[in-house]
Write a protein that holds these residues in place. Structure first.
Motif, PDB file in Angstrom:
ATOM      1  N   ARG A   1     -33.100  23.474 -42.600  1.00  0.00           N
ATOM      2  CA  ARG A   1     -34.175  23.029 -43.489  1.00  0.00           C
ATOM      3  C   ARG A   1     -33.782  21.670 -44.045  1.00  0.00           C
ATOM      4  O   ARG A   1     -32.795  21.541 -44.771  1.00  0.00           O
ATOM      5  CB  ARG A   1     -34.404  24.011 -44.629  1.00  0.00           C
ATOM      6  CG  ARG A   1     -35.423  23.458 -45.616  1.00  0.00           C
ATOM      7  CD  ARG A   1     -35.925  24.485 -46.557  1.00  0.00           C
ATOM      8  NE  ARG A   1     -36.806  23.907 -47.566  1.00  0.00           N
ATOM      9  CZ  ARG A   1     -37.303  24.583 -48.573  1.00  0.00           C
ATOM     10  NH1 ARG A   1     -37.015  25.873 -48.692  1.00  0.00           N
ATOM     11  NH2 ARG A   1     -38.076  24.016 -49.447  1.00  0.00           N
TER      12      ARG A   1
ATOM     13  N   HIS B   1     -40.072  22.312 -45.905  1.00  0.00           N
ATOM     14  CA  HIS B   1     -41.177  22.830 -46.733  1.00  0.00           C
ATOM     15  C   HIS B   1     -41.183  21.931 -47.955  1.00  0.00           C
ATOM     16  O   HIS B   1     -40.217  21.900 -48.702  1.00  0.00           O
ATOM     17  CB  HIS B   1     -40.927  24.292 -47.119  1.00  0.00           C
ATOM     18  CG  HIS B   1     -41.873  24.789 -48.183  1.00  0.00           C
ATOM     19  ND1 HIS B   1     -43.152  25.205 -47.887  1.00  0.00           N
ATOM     20  CD2 HIS B   1     -41.736  24.915 -49.518  1.00  0.00           C
ATOM     21  CE1 HIS B   1     -43.762  25.561 -49.013  1.00  0.00           C
ATOM     22  NE2 HIS B   1     -42.922  25.396 -50.014  1.00  0.00           N
TER      23      HIS B   1
ATOM     24  N   SER C   1     -45.893  23.300 -52.718  1.00  0.00           N
ATOM     25  CA  SER C   1     -46.939  24.317 -52.683  1.00  0.00           C
ATOM     26  C   SER C   1     -48.184  23.796 -53.387  1.00  0.00           C
ATOM     27  O   SER C   1     -48.105  22.879 -54.210  1.00  0.00           O
ATOM     28  CB  SER C   1     -46.397  25.548 -53.400  1.00  0.00           C
ATOM     29  OG  SER C   1     -47.057  26.710 -53.009  1.00  0.00           O
TER      30      SER C   1
ATOM     31  N   GLY D   1     -43.293  24.446 -42.714  1.00  0.00           N
ATOM     32  CA  GLY D   1     -43.361  25.191 -43.972  1.00  0.00           C
ATOM     33  C   GLY D   1     -44.773  25.593 -44.337  1.00  0.00           C
ATOM     34  O   GLY D   1     -45.692  25.573 -43.513  1.00  0.00           O
TER      35      GLY D   1
ATOM     36  N   GLU E   1     -45.750  28.136 -42.367  1.00  0.00           N
ATOM     37  CA  GLU E   1     -45.398  29.253 -43.254  1.00  0.00           C
ATOM     38  C   GLU E   1     -46.373  29.363 -44.430  1.00  0.00           C
ATOM     39  O   GLU E   1     -45.953  29.380 -45.588  1.00  0.00           O
ATOM     40  CB  GLU E   1     -43.982  29.049 -43.801  1.00  0.00           C
ATOM     41  CG  GLU E   1     -42.898  28.890 -42.749  1.00  0.00           C
ATOM     42  CD  GLU E   1     -41.558  28.420 -43.330  1.00  0.00           C
ATOM     43  OE1 GLU E   1     -41.478  28.149 -44.558  1.00  0.00           O
ATOM     44  OE2 GLU E   1     -40.597  28.330 -42.566  1.00  0.00           O
TER      45      GLU E   1
END
Ligand code: LLP
Length: 430
Positions: free
Chosen positions: A161, A211, A214, A249, A288
Motif C-alpha cells: 500500500r 487508498h 473516503s 482502494g 474497495e
C-alpha cells in the motif's frame, strides 16, 4: 458539514419512498416495522444494495475489475452474503472480518487483506484461507508476513500500500493519502520496499495498492494518485518486478445532503484510458468501495422520547444516541432526517439529541420539524459506518438490524438484550 435543506425525495429513492403518508423501505411501511421491532432500528433495502453494486458491475463493461467490498462500512452477514451472491469480493482489515466473509459464503480468492496492524494469527488465518492478496503497509509487516508464510510452507501474495501524498479533499479523519497519515509506505520509499518484498522467501509480489480517502465527491484525486502509481510501476518494471494488478482502494462518496455521487463508470473509463496510454492496458484493477455500496441503502429509525423547549434551543430527545450512530458526534457529519409519518403543521427548529450523557451526543442540529412525542424519525444514509461503529457506551444495548426485501423483511441481527451487556464479564471471587 452544511445545514442543507430537506430534500423532496428520500435519499435512496426509489427504494425508500413515501406511500399513503408513511415512509417505506421497498414495500414495507416503516412505522409498522418500528412498532413491531422497536427502535433504534437499522433498516436496509436489499434492492438498494443490488442497485449500488450494479453501478460498479455495469461500469466494468467487460474490463478486468474486481470489486472488493470494503466491509468495514457494514459487516452484517446478510449484507455480505448478498454481495457474495452477486459476485463481489471483499476488502478485510482483521481476522474477525475474514471470519465474517467465510461465514457469509464469500470467496477467499476474491479477498484482499488491508490494514496497518495485522497480527501473526490474522496472517495465518488469511494464508490458510488462501486470500487473493495482502496489502502490506510497512517493511516490518513484510518481514513478519514472509516468516509466517514460510513457517506454513506457503507463499503470501502481496501488494504494497503506497501513500501517494495526494490530498483527497475530504474530512481530515477520513483522508488517508497524505504524508502525515499513518497509512501506507511513502511513494519515494516504495521501490526499496518492493525490492525487499521481492527478495523475501515467503512472499510473491503481485500488485500495487493505494487508498487515498473516503467520501470523495470529486474523482480527480484518484488520477493524481494513479499517475504517481504508474510511475512507480515503471520503476518496478525496470528492476524486474512485474505487477499483475492495481488496487485503487475505496472512497467514492455518497449523498448525505445534495452531493452528486461520482459515477464508477467515469472513474473506470478514465483509469483504463490512462493505463492504456502508458502501456498498461492489460493490468487488472481492484476497487474497495465501502460507503458507496451500502450508505444510501440504509437508515436508522428512532423514536422521539421527549420534547424540551429550553431557553436557547428546542431539543427533540430521541432513543438513538451517539453509541448507535457515531458519525455526527465524531465528524460533525450531516444525516438527512425525516418523519416516518410527516405531520401537517407549524415547524420548530430542533436539535435532535440522544440519551447519552455527553454534550456531543447529537444526531442532527437545527432541523425544522413538526414532531410530537412518540413520533418515529428516520436518519438517512445510515447504511455505512452506522452499525459497525456502534458501541455499548452508557450500557445501551446495540440496535437490531433488518433487511427489507420487497414486501418481506428479515431481522438480520437481533437487538442486544440487557444480559448480552454483561456477557463475558465476572465479579471478583471475593
Ligand atoms: N479500503 C481501505 C483500505 C479503507 O481504509 C477504506 C475505508 C475503504 C477501502 C472503504 O472506503 P469507502 O469506500 O467506504 O470510502 N468511519 C468513516 C469512514 C472511514 C473509512 C475508513 N477506510 C465515516 O463514517 O465516514
Amino acid at each position: 458539514m452544511s445545514n442543507a435543506p430537506a430534500q423532496a425525495e428520500p435519499i435512496g429513492h426509489p427504494h425508500f419512498h413515501y406511500h399513503k403518508g408513511a415512509l417505506h423501505a421497498e414495500g414495507v411501511p416503516l412505522d409498522n416495522l418500528a412498532a413491531e421491532l422497536g427502535t433504534p432500528l437499522y433498516v436496509y433495502s436489499r434492492a438498494a444494495l443490488g442497485t449500488a453494486l450494479d453501478r460498479y458491475q455495469q461500469a466494468m463493461d467487460g474490463r478486468p475489475v474486481l470489486v472488493c467490498y470494503g466491509m468495514k462500512a457494514n459487516s452484517n452477514l446478510a449484507v455480505l452474503g448478498e454481495f457474495a451472491r452477486l459476485g463481489a469480493g471483499f476488502d478485510i482489515v482483521s481476522g474477525g472480518e475474514l471470519a465474517r466473509v467465510l461465514a457469509a459464503g464469500g470467496d477467499p480468492s476474491k479477498v484482499v487483506f488491508s490494514g496497518v496492524g495485522k497480527q501473526a494469527w490474522e496472517m495465518r488465518a488469511a494464508i490458510e484461507a488462501d486470500v487473493k492478496c495482502f496489502n502490506v503497509e510497512s517493511q516490518d509487516e513484510l518481514y513478519r508476513l514472509s516468516d509466517v508464510a514460510q513457517c506454513m510452507g506457503r507463499h503470501a501474495r502481496v501488494s504494497l500500500r503506497v501513500n501517494p501524498d495526494v490530498d483527497a479533499q475530504t474530512h481530515p479523519y477520513i483522508s488517508t493519502g497524505l504524508k502525515e497519515n499513518k497509512f501506507g509506505i511513502a511513494i519515494e520509499d516504495a521501490p526499496q520496499a518492493y525490492r525487499i518484498a521481492a527478495s523475501l522467501p515467503g512472499l510473491h509480489v503481485v500488485g500495487v495498492d493505494c487508498h487515498i480517502g473516503s467520501q470523495l465527491t470529486d474523482i480527480s484525486p484518484y488520477f493524481d494518485a494513479l499517475d504517481k502509481l504508474i510511475d512507480l510501476i515503471d520503476t518496478l518494471k525496470a528492476s524486474g518486478i512485474a505487477i499483475a494488478h492495481l488496487d485503487l482502494g475505496g472512497g467514492l462518496g455518497i449523498r448525505y445532503t445534495d452531493e452528486v455521487q461520482p459515477s464508477p463508470k467515469a472513474l473506470l473509463d478514465h483509469v483504463f484510458e490512462r493505463l492504456a496510454a502508458r502501456g498498461y492496458g492489460h493490468l487488472h484493477l481492484v476497487l474497495e468501495p465501502g460507503r458507496s455500496l451500502v450508505g444510501n441503502a440504509g437508515l436508522l429509525l428512532t423514536t422521539v422520547q421527549y420534547l424540551k423547549h429550553a431557553q436557547a434551543r428546542n431539543f427533540a430527545i430521541v432513543d438513538a444516541g451517539m453509541n448507535d450512530l457515531l458519525r455526527p458526534s465524531l465528524y460533525t457529519a450531516w444525516h438527512g432526517l425525516r418523519a416516518v409519518r410527516p405531520r401537517a403543521g407549524a415547524t420548530r427548529v430542533y436539535d435532535v439529541v440522544g440519551p447519552v450523557c455527553e454534550s456531543g451526543d447529537w444526531l442532527a442540529k437545527e432541523r425544522a420539524l413538526c414532531v410530537q412525542q412518540d413520533d418515529v424519525l428516520a436518519l438517512e444514509s445510515a447504511g455505512a459506518y452506522g452499525m459497525t461503529m456502534a458501541s455499548n457506551y452508557n450500557s445501551r444495548p446495540r440496535p437490531a438490524e433488518v433487511m427489507v426485501d420487497g414486501e418481506k423483511y428479515y431481522v438480520v441481527r437481533q437487538r442486544e438484550s440487557i444480559s448480552d451487556l454483561t456477557r463475558g464479564e465476572s465479579r471478583l471471587p471475593f
